[in-house]
Write a protein that holds these residues in place. Structure first.
Motif, PDB file in Angstrom:
ATOM      1  N   VAL A   1     -11.893  -1.515  -2.022  1.00  0.00           N
ATOM      2  CA  VAL A   1     -11.031  -1.393  -0.842  1.00  0.00           C
ATOM      3  C   VAL A   1     -11.871  -1.340   0.427  1.00  0.00           C
ATOM      4  O   VAL A   1     -11.555  -1.991   1.436  1.00  0.00           O
ATOM      5  CB  VAL A   1     -10.136  -0.139  -0.962  1.00  0.00           C
ATOM      6  CG1 VAL A   1      -9.426   0.138   0.358  1.00  0.00           C
ATOM      7  CG2 VAL A   1      -9.103  -0.327  -2.069  1.00  0.00           C
TER       8      VAL A   1
ATOM      9  N   GLU B   1      -4.884   6.082  -8.265  1.00  0.00           N
ATOM     10  CA  GLU B   1      -4.918   5.259  -7.057  1.00  0.00           C
ATOM     11  C   GLU B   1      -4.602   3.797  -7.382  1.00  0.00           C
ATOM     12  O   GLU B   1      -3.866   3.130  -6.651  1.00  0.00           O
ATOM     13  CB  GLU B   1      -6.298   5.357  -6.399  1.00  0.00           C
ATOM     14  CG  GLU B   1      -6.594   6.689  -5.740  1.00  0.00           C
ATOM     15  CD  GLU B   1      -7.077   7.746  -6.732  1.00  0.00           C
ATOM     16  OE1 GLU B   1      -7.361   8.873  -6.294  1.00  0.00           O
ATOM     17  OE2 GLU B   1      -7.153   7.439  -7.933  1.00  0.00           O
TER      18      GLU B   1
ATOM     19  N   ALA C   1      -1.281   1.661  -6.203  1.00  0.00           N
ATOM     20  CA  ALA C   1      -1.412   0.395  -5.477  1.00  0.00           C
ATOM     21  C   ALA C   1      -0.639  -0.721  -6.176  1.00  0.00           C
ATOM     22  O   ALA C   1       0.029  -1.534  -5.523  1.00  0.00           O
ATOM     23  CB  ALA C   1      -2.890   0.023  -5.355  1.00  0.00           C
TER      24      ALA C   1
ATOM     25  N   LYS D   1       3.195  -0.375  -5.633  1.00  0.00           N
ATOM     26  CA  LYS D   1       3.737  -0.789  -4.340  1.00  0.00           C
ATOM     27  C   LYS D   1       4.209  -2.238  -4.365  1.00  0.00           C
ATOM     28  O   LYS D   1       5.068  -2.634  -3.568  1.00  0.00           O
ATOM     29  CB  LYS D   1       2.680  -0.597  -3.257  1.00  0.00           C
ATOM     30  CG  LYS D   1       2.418   0.866  -2.919  1.00  0.00           C
ATOM     31  CD  LYS D   1       1.388   1.006  -1.816  1.00  0.00           C
ATOM     32  CE  LYS D   1       1.147   2.474  -1.480  1.00  0.00           C
ATOM     33  NZ  LYS D   1       0.115   2.626  -0.417  1.00  0.00           N
TER      34      LYS D   1
ATOM     35  N   ARG E   1      -3.107  -8.871   5.465  1.00  0.00           N
ATOM     36  CA  ARG E   1      -2.889  -7.480   5.029  1.00  0.00           C
ATOM     37  C   ARG E   1      -2.659  -7.408   3.523  1.00  0.00           C
ATOM     38  O   ARG E   1      -3.283  -6.590   2.826  1.00  0.00           O
ATOM     39  CB  ARG E   1      -1.687  -6.897   5.780  1.00  0.00           C
ATOM     40  CG  ARG E   1      -1.378  -5.461   5.420  1.00  0.00           C
ATOM     41  CD  ARG E   1      -0.146  -4.986   6.163  1.00  0.00           C
ATOM     42  NE  ARG E   1       0.205  -3.631   5.795  1.00  0.00           N
ATOM     43  CZ  ARG E   1       1.291  -3.010   6.212  1.00  0.00           C
ATOM     44  NH1 ARG E   1       2.134  -3.622   7.042  1.00  0.00           N
ATOM     45  NH2 ARG E   1       1.552  -1.773   5.828  1.00  0.00           N
ATOM     46  N   ASN E   2      -1.778  -8.265   3.005  1.00  0.00           N
ATOM     47  CA  ASN E   2      -1.509  -8.250   1.567  1.00  0.00           C
ATOM     48  C   ASN E   2      -2.673  -8.809   0.761  1.00  0.00           C
ATOM     49  O   ASN E   2      -2.961  -8.325  -0.345  1.00  0.00           O
ATOM     50  CB  ASN E   2      -0.233  -9.051   1.261  1.00  0.00           C
ATOM     51  CG  ASN E   2       1.024  -8.312   1.641  1.00  0.00           C
ATOM     52  OD1 ASN E   2       1.065  -7.080   1.623  1.00  0.00           O
ATOM     53  ND2 ASN E   2       2.066  -9.043   1.977  1.00  0.00           N
TER      54      ASN E   2
ATOM     55  N   ALA F   1      -5.796  -8.503   1.403  1.00  0.00           N
ATOM     56  CA  ALA F   1      -6.812  -7.457   1.294  1.00  0.00           C
ATOM     57  C   ALA F   1      -6.450  -6.462   0.191  1.00  0.00           C
ATOM     58  O   ALA F   1      -7.313  -6.019  -0.574  1.00  0.00           O
ATOM     59  CB  ALA F   1      -6.966  -6.737   2.634  1.00  0.00           C
ATOM     60  N   LYS F   2      -5.160  -6.125   0.090  1.00  0.00           N
ATOM     61  CA  LYS F   2      -4.717  -5.210  -0.956  1.00  0.00           C
ATOM     62  C   LYS F   2      -4.868  -5.850  -2.338  1.00  0.00           C
ATOM     63  O   LYS F   2      -5.305  -5.200  -3.301  1.00  0.00           O
ATOM     64  CB  LYS F   2      -3.266  -4.804  -0.722  1.00  0.00           C
ATOM     65  CG  LYS F   2      -3.037  -3.997   0.540  1.00  0.00           C
ATOM     66  CD  LYS F   2      -1.556  -3.686   0.717  1.00  0.00           C
ATOM     67  CE  LYS F   2      -1.306  -2.895   1.987  1.00  0.00           C
ATOM     68  NZ  LYS F   2       0.137  -2.605   2.196  1.00  0.00           N
ATOM     69  N   LEU F   3      -4.495  -7.118  -2.443  1.00  0.00           N
ATOM     70  CA  LEU F   3      -4.575  -7.816  -3.726  1.00  0.00           C
ATOM     71  C   LEU F   3      -6.027  -8.033  -4.143  1.00  0.00           C
ATOM     72  O   LEU F   3      -6.351  -7.974  -5.335  1.00  0.00           O
ATOM     73  CB  LEU F   3      -3.853  -9.160  -3.634  1.00  0.00           C
ATOM     74  CG  LEU F   3      -2.335  -9.091  -3.375  1.00  0.00           C
ATOM     75  CD1 LEU F   3      -1.783 -10.482  -3.122  1.00  0.00           C
ATOM     76  CD2 LEU F   3      -1.620  -8.439  -4.542  1.00  0.00           C
ATOM     77  N   LYS F   4      -6.898  -8.272  -3.169  1.00  0.00           N
ATOM     78  CA  LYS F   4      -8.319  -8.487  -3.466  1.00  0.00           C
ATOM     79  C   LYS F   4      -8.925  -7.264  -4.147  1.00  0.00           C
ATOM     80  O   LYS F   4      -9.754  -7.396  -5.059  1.00  0.00           O
ATOM     81  CB  LYS F   4      -9.059  -8.783  -2.158  1.00  0.00           C
ATOM     82  CG  LYS F   4     -10.537  -9.137  -2.323  1.00  0.00           C
ATOM     83  CD  LYS F   4     -10.709 -10.487  -2.954  1.00  0.00           C
ATOM     84  CE  LYS F   4     -12.188 -10.870  -3.030  1.00  0.00           C
ATOM     85  NZ  LYS F   4     -12.391 -12.175  -3.702  1.00  0.00           N
ATOM     86  N   ALA F   5      -8.502  -6.084  -3.723  1.00  0.00           N
ATOM     87  CA  ALA F   5      -9.034  -4.846  -4.316  1.00  0.00           C
ATOM     88  C   ALA F   5      -8.507  -4.601  -5.720  1.00  0.00           C
ATOM     89  O   ALA F   5      -9.084  -3.804  -6.459  1.00  0.00           O
ATOM     90  CB  ALA F   5      -8.682  -3.664  -3.417  1.00  0.00           C
ATOM     91  N   MET F   6      -7.429  -5.300  -6.104  1.00  0.00           N
ATOM     92  CA  MET F   6      -6.831  -5.087  -7.429  1.00  0.00           C
ATOM     93  C   MET F   6      -7.058  -6.270  -8.363  1.00  0.00           C
ATOM     94  O   MET F   6      -6.366  -6.414  -9.358  1.00  0.00           O
ATOM     95  CB  MET F   6      -5.323  -4.841  -7.281  1.00  0.00           C
ATOM     96  CG  MET F   6      -4.961  -3.635  -6.449  1.00  0.00           C
ATOM     97  SD  MET F   6      -3.183  -3.307  -6.452  1.00  0.00           S
ATOM     98  CE  MET F   6      -2.571  -4.755  -5.566  1.00  0.00           C
TER      99      MET F   6
END
Length: 248
Positions: A74, A105, A109, A112, A129-130, A132-137
């Motif tokens: 993240v 965590e 994520a 969501k 924005r999305n 970046a969130k998907l990249k971390a998962m």
């Protein structure tokens, strides 16, 4: 008295009583034996599953490593590492790894995006924005952009909604009109159009749908790592179409 072969031979009443008593005794002994065996198993602890301390330690370490890895990803995500995608492009994300020992965590994520179980899927807007969130998962998901044809197939064939505390298939245009008519979305075709074009009411349209419960891939994956292909847990781009064809 002559012997008649057609007549059923008579049996003494005492012998019948003895046979019945022996049968009842055999049944009683069998039941008693079962009770004794169950009692011995309880006393010995055979019905109790014992977990060793090493198992708890391994589970705790796995969750802690999952948490640290997720936080590290993240914080390390930058715009340069994100896929080059138009921010008004619709995408589809699928959870491809169960991750039972994932940290809280990571589960939060994934939740969501509605990805609470393996092979749950959902539409997503591929903005920075999305992404970046998907990249971390990426260790748990596969995602990419999809065509209008696939959006229509998902909406018309696999869409469900939550109603009266349960999930029901979305097959009636009246249901769509009642929920989204104020946004000028009156039928399944309007819903598909709004989602694919990432219209002004994209968020309301996506939230109207329940997460898609997809199937395990037909024929499996070519390379298996932790029961799922390692090269499928990432941004697939246009390859998301071929991936979804296996699990629809």
């Amino acid at each position: 008295m002559s012997f008649d072969p057609n007549q059923t031979p008579l049996v003494a009443e005492t012998l019948l009583k003895k046979r019945r008593s022996l049968d009842e005794l055999a049944v009683a002994r069998a039941e008693n034996l079962k009770t004794q065996v169950k009692r011995r198993r309880v006393v010995r602890g055979e019905n109790i599953k014992i977990k060793r301390p090493e198992q708890f330690l391994k589970k705790t370490l796995t969750r802690e490593n999952s948490r640290k890895k997720f936080i590290r990803k993240v914080t390390s995500v930058t715009d340069k590492k994100l896929p080059n995608v138009d921010s008004r492009t619709v995408g589809f994300v699928v959870r491809v790894l169960g991750g039972q020992n994932a940290s809280d965590e990571v589960k939060a994520a994934l939740g969501k995006f509605g990805l609470k179980k393996k092979y749950d899927g959902a539409f997503v807007k591929l903005d920075k924005r999305n992404l970046a969130k998907l990249k971390a998962m990426e260790d748990y998901i596969a995602y990419g952009n999809i065509s209008m044809k696939l959006v229509e197939e998902l909406v018309h064939r696999r869409a469900f909604i939550f109603k009266d505390g349960g999930k029901i298939p979305l097959s009636d245009n009246l249901v769509v009109e009642e929920a989204l008519g104020k946004h000028n979305i009156l039928c399944l075709s309007d819903l598909s159009h709004e989602i694919y074009n990432v219209g002004p009411h994209f968020l309301q349209a996506v939230r109207f749908l329940a997460p898609f419960a997809l199937s395990s891939p037909v024929g499996g994956f070519e390379k298996k790592t932790l029961h799922i292909a390692a090269d499928q847990r990432r941004f697939l781009g246009e390859g998301m179409e071929a991936f979804l064809e296996k699990i629809l």
